[in-house]
Design a protein around this motif. Structure first.
Motif, mmCIF file in Angstrom:
data_model
loop_
_atom_site.group_PDB
_atom_site.id
_atom_site.type_symbol
_atom_site.label_atom_id
_atom_site.label_comp_id
_atom_site.label_asym_id
_atom_site.label_seq_id
_atom_site.Cartn_x
_atom_site.Cartn_y
_atom_site.Cartn_z
ATOM 1 N N UNK A 60 0.853 -1.171 0.000
ATOM 2 C CA UNK A 60 0.000 0.000 0.000
ATOM 3 C C UNK A 60 0.900 1.235 0.000
ATOM 4 N N UNK A 61 0.398 2.328 -0.572
ATOM 5 C CA UNK A 61 1.232 3.522 -0.691
ATOM 6 C C UNK A 61 1.722 4.038 0.664
ATOM 7 N N UNK A 62 0.893 3.918 1.711
ATOM 8 C CA UNK A 62 1.328 4.452 3.001
ATOM 9 C C UNK A 62 2.443 3.595 3.621
ATOM 10 N N UNK A 63 2.569 2.310 3.207
ATOM 11 C CA UNK A 63 3.643 1.469 3.731
ATOM 12 C C UNK A 63 5.025 2.033 3.396
ATOM 13 N N UNK A 64 5.143 2.638 2.198
ATOM 14 C CA UNK A 64 6.469 3.027 1.696
ATOM 15 C C UNK A 64 6.552 4.538 1.434
ATOM 16 N N UNK A 65 5.712 5.292 2.101
ATOM 17 C CA UNK A 65 5.669 6.733 1.852
ATOM 18 C C UNK A 65 7.015 7.397 2.113
ATOM 19 N N UNK A 66 7.629 7.093 3.241
ATOM 20 C CA UNK A 66 8.892 7.741 3.590
ATOM 21 C C UNK A 66 10.010 7.304 2.647
ATOM 22 N N UNK A 67 10.013 6.040 2.241
ATOM 23 C CA UNK A 67 11.046 5.531 1.331
ATOM 24 C C UNK A 67 10.919 6.166 -0.048
ATOM 25 N N UNK A 68 9.686 6.389 -0.498
ATOM 26 C CA UNK A 68 9.490 7.062 -1.789
ATOM 27 C C UNK A 68 9.987 8.498 -1.716
ATOM 28 N N UNK A 69 9.709 9.176 -0.621
ATOM 29 C CA UNK A 69 10.167 10.557 -0.464
ATOM 30 C C UNK A 69 11.697 10.629 -0.439
ATOM 31 N N UNK A 70 12.300 9.654 0.242
ATOM 32 C CA UNK A 70 13.756 9.671 0.387
ATOM 33 C C UNK A 70 14.464 9.169 -0.866
ATOM 34 N N UNK A 71 13.712 8.530 -1.763
ATOM 35 C CA UNK A 71 14.328 7.996 -2.971
ATOM 36 C C UNK A 71 14.976 6.647 -2.790
ATOM 37 N N UNK A 72 14.787 6.013 -1.630
ATOM 38 C CA UNK A 72 15.362 4.680 -1.425
ATOM 39 C C UNK A 72 14.514 3.599 -2.081
ATOM 40 N N UNK A 73 13.288 3.930 -2.441
ATOM 41 C CA UNK A 73 12.443 3.073 -3.269
ATOM 42 C C UNK A 73 11.847 3.918 -4.383
ATOM 43 N N UNK A 74 11.634 3.281 -5.538
ATOM 44 C CA UNK A 74 11.089 3.977 -6.704
ATOM 45 C C UNK A 74 9.926 3.163 -7.241
ATOM 46 N N UNK A 75 8.825 3.852 -7.555
ATOM 47 C CA UNK A 75 7.664 3.146 -8.093
ATOM 48 C C UNK A 75 7.908 2.750 -9.549
ATOM 49 N N UNK A 76 7.479 1.532 -9.900
ATOM 50 C CA UNK A 76 7.510 1.059 -11.280
ATOM 51 C C UNK A 76 6.104 0.599 -11.649
#
Length: 300
Positions: A240-256
């Motif tokens: 779910x988007x809220x699971x990885x919100x901080x990682x997406x902001x930090x750039x440590x995870x990227x959506x594909x």
């Protein structure tokens, strides 16, 4: 005539089984109760009760009207209770449940803030990754991420969330970004089993649900472990988007595969329809719902 009072009198007659018992319960005279019933029947234009000296029975129209009266009177009582709840300081006990990841991230901080504002309240917060029967388990309200097909529940919408597929920058550099759902077949994946199956994921393509077989190098029911494994490049993950919100902001995870995510999942605060909304439940909903809407609306 006062229709609400007449409706209450009619329902009391039905519940009491006689005009005399209803009159005693409402502290009015029996002739007054007879006049109220007669006036109500004139107003609605049908006979509601067949009466004789020995028995009384609802007509078909009376049975239907009584059911509608109960709904109307319950709504009026709830509206009054809602206003009273705003005037009276909440006190006593409240049992709340939510799923573990959502509860840890969103609900637990709200409960702490709620208790700070209402020191006479006592809250039991149950974070469970299973669907609870609120009435059977004595729970006052739940925060749920799911559609609400159960008509015995009242749902207060607080927004929605969506699934997305992510990978670390190192994984993208090593394997390249998948361009279609089928590209995930044979790719290393991390499956958070609280959301997806370790054998196949649901992905949407042109509004159609696809089942894609995946190679789960790690399957776990611990969200923190699943997210960290993805950050370290172990495989692609679906969350779910809220699971990885901080990682997406930090750039440590990227959506594909951004155009292929599954349908959005609605979120609600729910409570049993069979219960009159208590001041404590109303107070928590009024406090938490706006904050949860803001939290879920915050872009990842």
């Amino acid at each position: 005539m006062d229709m609400l009072s007449a409706m209450r009198a009619f329902v009391k007659i039905v519940d009491s089984g006689s005009l005399t018992a209803a009159a005693e319960a409402l502290a009015v005279s029996q002739p007054s109760m007879v006049r109220t019933l007669a006036a109500l029947e004139r107003e609605v234009g049908v006979r509601l009760l067949n009466r004789s000296t020995r028995r009384m029975a609802l007509t078909d129209e009376g049975r239907e009207y009584c059911a509608r009266c109960r709904v109307i009177l319950a709504a009026v009582d709830e509206a009054q209770a809602s206003l009273s709840a705003r005037r009276i300081e909440p006190r006593g006990n409240l049992r709340i449940t939510a799923s573990v990841p959502f509860g840890r991230q969103f609900v637990a901080p709200l409960v702490i803030d709620f208790l700070a504002e209402h020191p006479q309240m006592h809250v039991e917060l149950l974070l469970l990754d299973r669907l609870t029967d609120l009435l059977e388990e004595g729970i006052d309200l739940a925060v749920r991420l799911a559609p609400l097909p159960d008509s015995s529940m009242v749902g207060v919408p607080i927004g929605d969330t969506r699934r997305l597929i992510v990978g670390s920058p190192a994984l993208l550099a090593r394997r390249g970004a998948p361009s279609t759902p089928g590209d995930l077949a044979g790719e290393p994946c991390v499956s958070f089993t609280g959301l997806v199956s370790p054998a196949e994921w649901e992905i949407r393509e042109r509004d159609k649900a696809l089942r894609v077989t995946v190679n789960s190098v790690l399957a776990t029911n611990q969200i923190d472990a699943a997210v960290q494994a993805c950050v370290l490049g172990l495989g692609w993950g679906q969350f779910f988007d809220y699971h990885v919100r901080e990682e997406l902001r930090a750039g440590t995870l990227i959506e594909v595969l951004a155009s292929h995510h599954a349908a959005r999942t609605p979120a609600h605060i729910v409570y049993p329809q069979a219960r009159l909304l208590s001041p404590n439940v109303r107070a928590f909903i009024d406090f938490a719902a706006p904050k949860l809407r803001r939290g879920l609306g915050d872009p990842g």
